[in-house]
Design a protein around this motif. Structure first.
Motif, PDB file in Angstrom:
ATOM      1  N   GLY A   1       0.648  -1.653   0.343  1.00  0.00           N
ATOM      2  CA  GLY A   1      -0.101   0.153   0.050  1.00  0.00           C
ATOM      3  C   GLY A   1       1.156   1.554  -0.181  1.00  0.00           C
ATOM      4  O   GLY A   1       2.186   1.318   0.598  1.00  0.00           O
ATOM      5  N   PRO A   2       0.472   1.654  -0.722  1.00  0.00           N
ATOM      6  CA  PRO A   2       0.863   3.340  -0.614  1.00  0.00           C
ATOM      7  C   PRO A   2       0.578   4.196   0.161  1.00  0.00           C
ATOM      8  O   PRO A   2      -0.452   4.195   1.138  1.00  0.00           O
ATOM      9  CB  PRO A   2       0.333   4.344  -2.055  1.00  0.00           C
ATOM     10  N   THR A   3       0.939   5.511   0.541  1.00  0.00           N
ATOM     11  CA  THR A   3       0.850   5.959   2.370  1.00  0.00           C
ATOM     12  C   THR A   3       0.184   6.934   1.569  1.00  0.00           C
ATOM     13  O   THR A   3      -0.881   6.944   2.392  1.00  0.00           O
ATOM     14  CB  THR A   3       1.671   7.432   2.306  1.00  0.00           C
ATOM     15  N   GLU A   4      -0.651   7.450  -0.023  1.00  0.00           N
ATOM     16  CA  GLU A   4      -1.873   7.787  -0.263  1.00  0.00           C
ATOM     17  C   GLU A   4      -2.699   7.305   0.214  1.00  0.00           C
ATOM     18  O   GLU A   4      -4.420   7.406  -0.138  1.00  0.00           O
ATOM     19  CB  GLU A   4      -1.229   8.221  -1.519  1.00  0.00           C
ATOM     20  N   ALA A   5      -2.863   6.290   0.394  1.00  0.00           N
ATOM     21  CA  ALA A   5      -3.690   4.612   0.361  1.00  0.00           C
ATOM     22  C   ALA A   5      -3.833   4.224   2.044  1.00  0.00           C
ATOM     23  O   ALA A   5      -5.043   3.179   2.522  1.00  0.00           O
ATOM     24  CB  ALA A   5      -3.902   3.707  -0.854  1.00  0.00           C
ATOM     25  N   THR A   6      -3.495   5.418   3.069  1.00  0.00           N
ATOM     26  CA  THR A   6      -3.349   4.797   4.230  1.00  0.00           C
ATOM     27  C   THR A   6      -2.867   3.476   4.256  1.00  0.00           C
ATOM     28  O   THR A   6      -3.300   2.762   4.764  1.00  0.00           O
ATOM     29  CB  THR A   6      -5.273   5.548   5.043  1.00  0.00           C
ATOM     30  N   ILE A   7      -1.174   3.581   4.254  1.00  0.00           N
ATOM     31  CA  ILE A   7      -0.447   3.033   4.731  1.00  0.00           C
ATOM     32  C   ILE A   7      -0.668   1.059   4.106  1.00  0.00           C
ATOM     33  O   ILE A   7      -0.009   0.508   3.341  1.00  0.00           O
ATOM     34  CB  ILE A   7      -0.586   2.384   6.154  1.00  0.00           C
ATOM     35  N   TRP A   8      -2.208   0.603   4.260  1.00  0.00           N
ATOM     36  CA  TRP A   8      -2.404  -0.770   3.564  1.00  0.00           C
ATOM     37  C   TRP A   8      -3.077  -0.721   2.859  1.00  0.00           C
ATOM     38  O   TRP A   8      -4.401  -0.543   3.611  1.00  0.00           O
ATOM     39  CB  TRP A   8      -2.193  -2.429   4.690  1.00  0.00           C
ATOM     40  N   CYS A   9      -3.263  -1.135   1.372  1.00  0.00           N
ATOM     41  CA  CYS A   9      -4.272  -1.583   1.079  1.00  0.00           C
ATOM     42  C   CYS A   9      -3.780  -2.745   0.225  1.00  0.00           C
ATOM     43  O   CYS A   9      -5.969  -3.057  -0.694  1.00  0.00           O
ATOM     44  CB  CYS A   9      -4.513  -0.679  -0.441  1.00  0.00           C
ATOM     45  N   THR A  10      -3.452  -4.121   0.598  1.00  0.00           N
ATOM     46  CA  THR A  10      -4.045  -5.355   0.075  1.00  0.00           C
ATOM     47  C   THR A  10      -2.948  -5.856   1.075  1.00  0.00           C
ATOM     48  O   THR A  10      -2.139  -5.440   1.392  1.00  0.00           O
ATOM     49  CB  THR A  10      -3.752  -5.829  -1.217  1.00  0.00           C
ATOM     50  N   TYR A  11      -3.482  -7.406   1.363  1.00  0.00           N
ATOM     51  CA  TYR A  11      -3.042  -8.471   1.842  1.00  0.00           C
ATOM     52  C   TYR A  11      -2.615  -9.494   1.568  1.00  0.00           C
ATOM     53  O   TYR A  11      -3.463  -9.867   0.825  1.00  0.00           O
ATOM     54  CB  TYR A  11      -3.447  -7.805   3.684  1.00  0.00           C
ATOM     55  N   HIS A  12      -1.707 -10.359   1.603  1.00  0.00           N
ATOM     56  CA  HIS A  12      -1.649 -11.723   1.252  1.00  0.00           C
ATOM     57  C   HIS A  12      -0.701 -12.453   2.365  1.00  0.00           C
ATOM     58  O   HIS A  12       0.374 -12.395   2.642  1.00  0.00           O
ATOM     59  CB  HIS A  12      -0.430 -11.544  -0.004  1.00  0.00           C
ATOM     60  N   LEU A  13      -1.530 -13.987   2.535  1.00  0.00           N
ATOM     61  CA  LEU A  13      -1.073 -14.534   3.152  1.00  0.00           C
ATOM     62  C   LEU A  13       0.300 -15.340   2.631  1.00  0.00           C
ATOM     63  O   LEU A  13      -0.052 -16.427   1.520  1.00  0.00           O
ATOM     64  CB  LEU A  13      -1.735 -15.529   3.619  1.00  0.00           C
ATOM     65  N   VAL A  14       1.382 -15.533   2.132  1.00  0.00           N
ATOM     66  CA  VAL A  14       2.533 -15.897   1.641  1.00  0.00           C
ATOM     67  C   VAL A  14       2.893 -17.423   1.694  1.00  0.00           C
ATOM     68  O   VAL A  14       3.049 -17.879   2.562  1.00  0.00           O
ATOM     69  CB  VAL A  14       3.886 -14.846   2.043  1.00  0.00           C
ATOM     70  N   PRO A  15       2.767 -17.813   0.259  1.00  0.00           N
ATOM     71  CA  PRO A  15       2.424 -19.686   0.448  1.00  0.00           C
ATOM     72  C   PRO A  15       4.229 -19.514   0.467  1.00  0.00           C
ATOM     73  O   PRO A  15       4.719 -18.923   0.385  1.00  0.00           O
ATOM     74  CB  PRO A  15       1.646 -19.419  -1.042  1.00  0.00           C
ATOM     75  N   SER A  16       4.353 -20.742   0.975  1.00  0.00           N
ATOM     76  CA  SER A  16       6.254 -20.790   0.006  1.00  0.00           C
ATOM     77  C   SER A  16       6.232 -21.194  -1.238  1.00  0.00           C
ATOM     78  O   SER A  16       6.000 -21.552  -1.990  1.00  0.00           O
ATOM     79  CB  SER A  16       5.862 -22.020   1.317  1.00  0.00           C
ATOM     80  N   ALA A  17       7.552 -20.972  -1.522  1.00  0.00           N
ATOM     81  CA  ALA A  17       8.011 -20.673  -2.390  1.00  0.00           C
ATOM     82  C   ALA A  17       8.150 -22.382  -3.228  1.00  0.00           C
ATOM     83  O   ALA A  17       7.578 -22.699  -4.396  1.00  0.00           O
ATOM     84  CB  ALA A  17       9.397 -19.920  -2.554  1.00  0.00           C
ATOM     85  N   SER A  18       8.583 -22.675  -2.676  1.00  0.00           N
ATOM     86  CA  SER A  18       8.534 -24.975  -2.625  1.00  0.00           C
ATOM     87  C   SER A  18       7.066 -25.165  -3.498  1.00  0.00           C
ATOM     88  O   SER A  18       7.050 -26.082  -4.010  1.00  0.00           O
ATOM     89  CB  SER A  18       8.573 -25.304  -1.738  1.00  0.00           C
ATOM     90  N   LEU A  19       5.491 -24.202  -3.634  1.00  0.00           N
ATOM     91  CA  LEU A  19       4.811 -24.641  -3.968  1.00  0.00           C
ATOM     92  C   LEU A  19       4.833 -24.205  -5.043  1.00  0.00           C
ATOM     93  O   LEU A  19       3.634 -24.395  -6.322  1.00  0.00           O
ATOM     94  CB  LEU A  19       3.407 -24.002  -3.666  1.00  0.00           C
ATOM     95  N   GLY A  20       5.663 -23.379  -5.951  1.00  0.00           N
ATOM     96  CA  GLY A  20       6.046 -22.524  -7.350  1.00  0.00           C
ATOM     97  C   GLY A  20       4.694 -21.706  -7.925  1.00  0.00           C
ATOM     98  O   GLY A  20       4.418 -21.709  -8.998  1.00  0.00           O
TER      99      GLY A  20
END
Length: 999
Positions: free
Chosen positions: A284-303
Motif C-alpha cells: 500500500g502507498p502512503t496515499e491509501a493509508t498505509i496498506w490496501c492489500t494483504y497476502h498470506l504468503v505461500p511457500s516458494a516451494s509450491l511454485g
C-alpha cells in the motif's frame, strides 16, 4: 471502532493498569501513557494549538515519542513525524511546510532548526504531568490525523495528509483479521518517519496490547531479532521486506509468534515450509493509508505466482490503462485505489492532488488514486505487483521491468536476496541491467556462484533481460524507511567497477588485444582469458563492437560469428593467430555433408494413423509456436478470426500467466486486432519446443498430443549474426520435437513456416533467373553452406520436414518473404535489419548501388492471411508456397528507395556499395552497426552476403496464387499510404518531406 470513531476513542477505553509500552529503559502502563500525553496536549492547547494545526515531532524510538503522538492527537492537531537522523535541510523543509509554531522533540539536545519555530522537549512536559484530568478535544473522523512526508519524483518531499477515519478503519480491520488483542505482544520496528511505524503503534494501543520498542542492534540483525522475538514472547511482528527472508530462514524453532508482517517493497519468493507462524505481505502507498492489500504468503516451494493478495476492508483495487479504462483480466495496467482509505491529498499542493487523485472513472462523486505501480489481476482475482511505471527501462529496444528479473533470480539456488537496477550512462552508451545479490552460502566460490546465476537466468529469460553485470554483497544499503536504497547500490557499483587495465601481464600480443577489446565493449575488466564473453556481460551488439575493434587493430577481416564460435579471449586469440598465418581466406562455410547429416529424422518417429484432411477446414484444437514473434502474433489473430479452434501457444515463460502476459504484450505492442472473446480461446503453455516434451508437465503434453489436430510452426531463432551451431538447437532440434509431437497419439498436420532464403544466392551456381515453388532446394546447397547460420538452419528444417512427409506427415511449407511491415498499422519488428537500413540511408542521404538485390519484401498481414486461408484447404498438403510478389513485381532495394524519394521528396545519392559502407561501418551508433557482419564479412570470393544477394532469383508463386484465387488476399502495394504509415510508425519520420530521421 466504526466509521464514526477514531483511534483515540479506542485508546481511551484501555485498562489503566495494563502495560502499554516497553523499551530498554522503562515500561509504561496505559494509565501513565494517558497522564503523560495529557500533559503534552494541555501544553499545546495552552499555546493555542488545536484542530487544523500541524505539530512536527522529531522522533527517536522511545516512550516519549509515543507520548508525544498521543498528546498531539488529544489536542485536536495533526502530527508530522520527522526522523531525527534526517539531513538538516530535509528537516527544515518539513518544518517549513508544516507552518508550525512549535516543534516537539524527544531529543533534549536538539538545536533549533528554524528561527520561527519554538522547540519543547517531551520529557520536560511529562515531568509536569498531574493526576487531575485535563479537558481535551475529541477529534472527529474527518479531522486530519497526521501528515507523512514521502520522497517526491522531483527530489522534494511531499506531505501526504491522512484523516482519522482512514486510520481507524484500517486498524480496526487489521486487529480483527489477525487477532490483535489485549493479550498480544507487538513490535515497533519500522522507521518512525514511515507510515508503517504508525500502523504498528496504533494497532497495539487500540487493542490494549503491549508494544515493544526495539533497539537498533536488534532491529538490524535478523538472527538476533528472531532470538529476541522468542525471548519476549512476541505474537505479532513486522520486518521490512529486505529482512523478511532472513527472519524466516532463522526461524527454525517454535515461539509465540503468530504473524510476521512485511511490506514496503516487492517480496521475492520465500521458502516458508519450516515456520510455525504465518507470513503476511502487505502492500500500500502512503496515499491509501498505509496498506490496501494483504497476502498470506505461500511457500516458494509450491511454485505459485507472486502476489500482493486482495484488498483490505475499505479499499478497492483497479487495474487501469493510461486512459483510465479497466484492462482485461491478466493484462498489465496501473494499480489504482479507491475507497475510504484514500488520503485527503498533498499538503499545500492542489495541482498534484488533482493529478494523482482524479475523479473516479466509474463511480460518480468518488476519487481514485493512481499509484504509478504496475500490476495485473491473476486468475484467483489476487493482484500481482510488477514494479513502478517509472522504473521500466529500455534495454536494446525492449521495455524491461527490473522487478520481473528479480523474481526469476530470487528463485535460483544460492540466492538469498536480489535487487536489479539499470545503468544510466551519460555518454549515449546503451543501458544494461545490474543484479545485486546476497548469497545464502558463502562457501560457494564467487565466480562459480555468478556463473550459476547467469546460467539460471539464461534458461528462463530472453537475452536482453539477462543482467550484464553482477555484484555480490554482504548486505543491501537501506534508506531512512528501511527499504533497499537502489540509488546507493548503483553509486557503489559505479565506484567499484574494475579499473581500466592495460593487460601487460598477458604476454601474447593478440590475446592482449582481445582482452582490451573485451574491456572496451563491456566497460569493465573483471574477467580472465578463459571467461566466456557472453558470461561476463556480452551480447550481440557488444560482440559487433569487439569484432570491429579487433579488425581495425589487427588489420584482419574478422566475422562476428568468430566470437560466437570462440567466445573466450584465449580461444579467439588462437583463432586470430591461425587466421593470420593462413594463406586462404577463412569463412563460415559448412560442408554439404555436415548439413545433410543434420537433415535426418530419428527412426522412432513413425506416423501410423491416417489424417482426416477435413480437419484442416474447422479444427477444434491447434498448436501455434512462435506466437510472441512479429509473424506469430499476427498469425494468431488470423487463426482466431478464421476458425473457432482453441489455439495452444507454447511460450517461453515461467508460468501460464507469464506466458499469457507475453502474448498480451505483443498484441498491445503491434496493435493486433484480437477481441477479448477471441483471446479467451488462447491457451498459453509455458515451455520450450527445443526441450523434450516441450518442457511441459507430462500430463499437459499428453493432453495436447491427444487433442491437437493441426500445428502452425512459426517459431524460429531469427538471428543474422549467430553461426549455425548456435541456431541448431532452437531451429533444427525444435522442429524434430514438433514432428515427434505431430506423430504422437494421433497424426497431426504441420504447417511449416520457412523462408524464401532457402534458395540463398544459388543463382550464382545454377545460372537460372527464376526459382519455382516445386524446385528442389538441393540445387542451392553449395550457396547455403556459405550463407549465414539462420539460412543453413532453415534449409535443414525443410529437408527434415520433407523426410517426415515421406513417413506420413501431412505437410504444407510456407516460404515467407521479408515481413517489412503491417500494411494497415505501419508497424514492424524493431529487430529487423531492413528498418535499420532505412534509418541509416535516411540519415546519410546515401543508398548503396546494389543491383537487383531483392529481399522478398512483403507485409506481415498478407503472409499471415495467406497462411490461414491456404492452411484450411486440403489441397495445400504436399505443396510449397512462396509468400512473396512474383517475378518483376518484387521490389528491389534501389526500387524501394526510389519509391521513398517519389512519394516523400527524399533526396538520395546512389554510391558504390563499399563507399557507402565506409561512411558508417566505424560508427557504433549507426542503426546498422549491430548487423555489420552482413555488410562486411566475406562470404564468397571477398563478397559479403549483401553483395552476393544481388541479381537475386525472381521467385515464382503459382501454388500460392492458385489457392488464394478469389480470396481477395493480395501482396502489399508499397504505395504512398502504406509507406507513409511505415515511415511514421516504424522509422519515426512524421513529416511528408523530412530529409532526415532521428536514429
Amino acid at each position: 471502532m466504526n466509521g464514526q470513531s477514531t483511534v483515540l476513542d479506542a485508546v481511551r477505553r484501555q485498562d489503566c493498569d495494563r502495560i502499554a509500552i516497553v523499551d530498554d529503559h522503562e515500561t509504561l502502563t496505559y494509565g501513565e501513557l494517558d497522564r503523560y500525553s495529557d500533559a503534552v496536549a494541555a501544553f499545546l492547547v495552552g499555546q493555542g494549538i488545536g484542530a487544523g494545526d500541524l505539530v512536527p515531532i522529531e522522533a527517536t524510538r522511545s516512550t516519549d515519542f509515543i507520548i508525544g503522538l498521543l498528546g498531539i492527537v488529544k489536542s485536536g492537531a495533526a502530527y508530522v513525524p520527522i526522523e531525527r537522523a534526517y539531513p538538516k535541510a530535509r528537516k527544515a523543509y518539513i518544518i517549513e511546510q508544516s507552518r508550525a509554531a512549535w516543534l516537539l522533540t524527544t531529543a533534549p539536545d536538539v538545536s533549533r532548526t528554524d528561527p520561527g519555530v519554538q522547540v519543547v522537549d517531551i520529557d520536560t512536559l511529562r515531568r509536569n504531568a498531574t493526576a487531575s484530568p485535563v479537558p481535551l478535544y475529541s477529534p472527529s473522523p474527518a479531522d486530519l490525523m497526521y501528515v507523512i512526508f514521502t520522497s517526491g519524483t522531483t527530489g522534494v518531499p511531499k506531505g501526504v495528509a491522512v484523516e482519522h477515519h482512514s486510520v481507524a478503519a484500517l486498524i480496526d480491520w487489521h486487529n480483527r483479521r489477525f487477532q490483535v488483542n489485549y493479550q498480544s505482544r507487538s513490535t515497533s520496528m519500522a522507521a518512525l518517519g514511515f507510515d508503517v511505524a504508525h500502523w504498528e503503534i496504533w494497532s497495539s494501543l487500540c487493542a490494549g496490547s503491549r508494544l515493544y520498542l526495539l533497539n537498533d542492534d536488534i532491529r538490524r540483525d535478523a538472527c538476533e531479532l528472531v532470538k529476541w522475538i522468542a525471548r519476549e514472547k512476541i505474537t505479532h511482528a513486522f520486518v521490512p521486506t529486505v529482512m523478511a527472508a532472513e527472519v524466516v530462514r532463522h526461524s527454525t524453532r517454535p515461539s509465540a509468534l503468530k504473524y510476521l508482517f512485511t511490506g514496503g517493497e516487492k517480496l521475492n519468493p520465500v521458502v516458508t515450509d519450516h515456520i510455525h507462524f504465518a507470513l503476511v505481505d502487505y502492500y500500500g502507498p502512503t496515499e491509501a493509508t498505509i496498506w490496501c492489500t494483504y497476502h498470506l504468503v505461500p511457500s516458494a516451494s509450491l511454485g505459485r505466482e507472486p502476489s500482493i493478495g486482495t484488498p483490505v476492508e475499505g479499499a478497492n483495487v483497479w487495474i487501469l490503462d493510461k486512459a483510465m479504462r479497466e484492462v482485461p483480466a491478466g493484462d498489465v495496467g496501473e494499480i489504482c485505489i479507491s475507497g475510504d482509505c484514500l488520503a485527503r491529498g498533498y499538503l499545500h499542493n492542489h495541482r498534484l492532488t488533482a493529478e494523482k487523485f482524479p475523479p473516479h472513472p466509474f463511480e460518480a462523486g468518488q476519487r481514485i488514486y493512481r499509484t504509478g505501480d504496475l500490476g495485473r489481476r491473476l486468475p484467483d482475482q489476487s493482484i500481482q505487483f510488477l514494479g513502478r511505471v517509472d522504473e521500466q527501462v529500455k534495454i536494446r529496444g525492449h521495455l524491461v521491468e527490473p522487478s520481473e528479473v528479480e523474481v526469476v533470480l530470487a528463485r535460483l539456488p544460492g540466492v538469498r536476496q536480489v535487487s536489479v537496477s539499470a545503468t544510466a550512462p551519460t555518454d549515449g552508451s546503451p543501458k544494461e541491467l545490474v543484479a545485486f545479490l546476497i548469497r545464502s552460502n558463502d562457501e560457494v566460490p564467487h565466480r562459480e556462484f555468478i556463473a550459476g546465476v547467469r546460467e539460471g537466468a539464461r534458461a528462463v529469460l530472453p537475452e536482453y533481460m539477462v543482467p550484464g553485470h553482477y555484484a555480490v554483497l554482504d548486505r543491501f544499503p537501506l534508506n531512512s524507511n528501511g527499504k533497499t536504497d537502489k540509488g546507493a547500490l548503483m553509486a557503489d557499483f559505479a565506484r567499484t567497477i574494475a579499473p581500466v587495465r592495460t593487460f601487460e601481464e598477458v604476454e601474447d600480443r593478440v590475446e592482449r588485444a582481445v582482452m582490451i577489446a573485451f574491456q572496451g565493449a563491456l566497460e569493465h575488466s573483471d574477467f580472465q582469458g578463459n571467461d566466456n564473453f557472453f558470461d561476463i556481460g556480452g551480447h550481440s551488439m557488444l560482440a559487433a563492437e569487439v569484432i570491429a575493434a579487433l579488425s581495425k587493430e589487427l588489420g584482419l577481416a574478422l566475422r562476428i560469428t568468430d566470437i560466437y564460435n570462440r567466445p573466450t579471449a584465449e580461444s579467439l586469440a588462437a583463432e586470430i593467430r591461425q587466421r593470420q598465418d593462413a594463406i586462404d581466406d577463412v569463412s563460415d562455410y559448412i560442408s554439404p555433408a555436415m548439413l545433410r547429416r543434420d537433415a535426418t529424422l530419428p527412426d522412432d518417429i513413425v506416423f501410423s494413423a491416417p489424417f482426416d484432411a477435413d480437419r484442416l477446414i474447422s479444427p477444434s484444437h491447434v498448436v501455434l509456436t512462435g506466437a510472441t514473434g512479429f509473424v506469430g502474433i499476427h498469425l494468431l489473430a488470423e487463426l482466431l478470426a478464421t476458425t473457432r479452434a482453441i489455439v495452444h501457444c507454447i511460450v517461453r515463460a515461467r508460468t501460464a500467466a507469464g506466458a499469457m502476459q507475453r502474448i498480451r504484450e505483443k498484441v498491445e505492442e503491434y496493435k493486433v486486432p484480437i477481441s477479448p472473446s477471441d483471446l479467451a480461446r488462447v491457451r498459453a503453455h509455458p515451455g520450450d519446443i527445443a526441450s523434450p516434451g516441450f518442457g511441459l508437465q507430462a500430463n499437459d503434453y499428453e493432453a495436447l498430443c491427444r487433442d491437437v489436430e493441426v500445428i502452425y510452426h512459426s517459431a524460429s531463432s531469427v538471428n543474422f549474426i549467430k553461426p549455425y551451431a548456435a541456431m541448431k538447437r532452437d531451429n533444427v532440434d525444435g522442429l524434430v520435437n514438433i514432428i515427434r509431437f505431430a506423430a504422437r497419439k494421433s497424426t497431426k498436420a504441420l504447417m511449416l513456416l520457412s523462408t524464401i532464403s532457402v534458395y540463398s544466392w544459388g543463382y550464382w551456381i545454377t545460372g537460372r533467373d527464376v526459382a519455382a515453388e516445386v524446385d528442389d532446394i538441393d540445387q542451392n546447397l553449395d550457396a547455403v553452406c556459405a550463407d549465414i547460420g539462420y539460412v543453413k538452419s532453415k534449409w535443414v528444417m525443410e529437408k527434415i520436414a520433407d523426410l517426415a512427409e515421406t513417413r506420413g506427415l501431412p505437410l504444407a511449407t510456407f516460404r515467407l518473404g521479408y515481413a517489412t511491415y503491417h500494411s494497415q498499422t505501419g508497424l514492424s519488428a524493431s529487430y529487423q535489419w531492413w528498418g535499420r537500413l532505412v534509418k541509416t540511408c535516411l540519415s546519410l542521404g546515401l543508398v548503396p548501388d546494389l543491383h537487383e538485390l531483392r529481399e522478398g519484401l512483403s507485409s506481415v498481414d498478407y503472409m499471415t492471411k495467406a497462411i490461414a486461408h491456404i492452411g484450411r484447404q486440403a489441397s495445400c498438403l504436399g505443396q510449397k508456397f512462396n509468400l512473396i510478389h512474383s517475378g518483376e513485381a518484387n521490389v528491389s532495394l534501389k526500387q524501394f528507395f526510389d519509391l521513398m524519394a517519389r512519394y516523400f521528396g527524399f533526396e538520395f545519392q546512389v554510391v558504390p556499395f563499399r563507399q557507402w559502407r565506409a561512411c558508417w561501418m566505424n560508427d557504433p551508433k549507426t542503426p546498422l552497426y549491430p548487423v555489420l557482419n552482413l555488410f562486411r564479412d566475406p562470404m564468397h570470393k571477398d563478397n559479403c552476403i549483401i553483395e552476393m544477394y544481388q541479381h537475386t532469383y525472381l521467385w515464382n508463386h503459382d501454388n500460392t496464387s492458385a489457392l488464394l484465387e478469389g480470396s481477395g488476399i493480395l501482396p502489399p502495394a508499397f504505395d504512398e499510404p502504406e509507406l507513409r504509415r511505415y515511415l511514421e510508425k516504424s522509422i519515426g519520420v512524421r513529416e511528408r518531406a523530412e530529409s532526415s530521421v532521428a536514429v
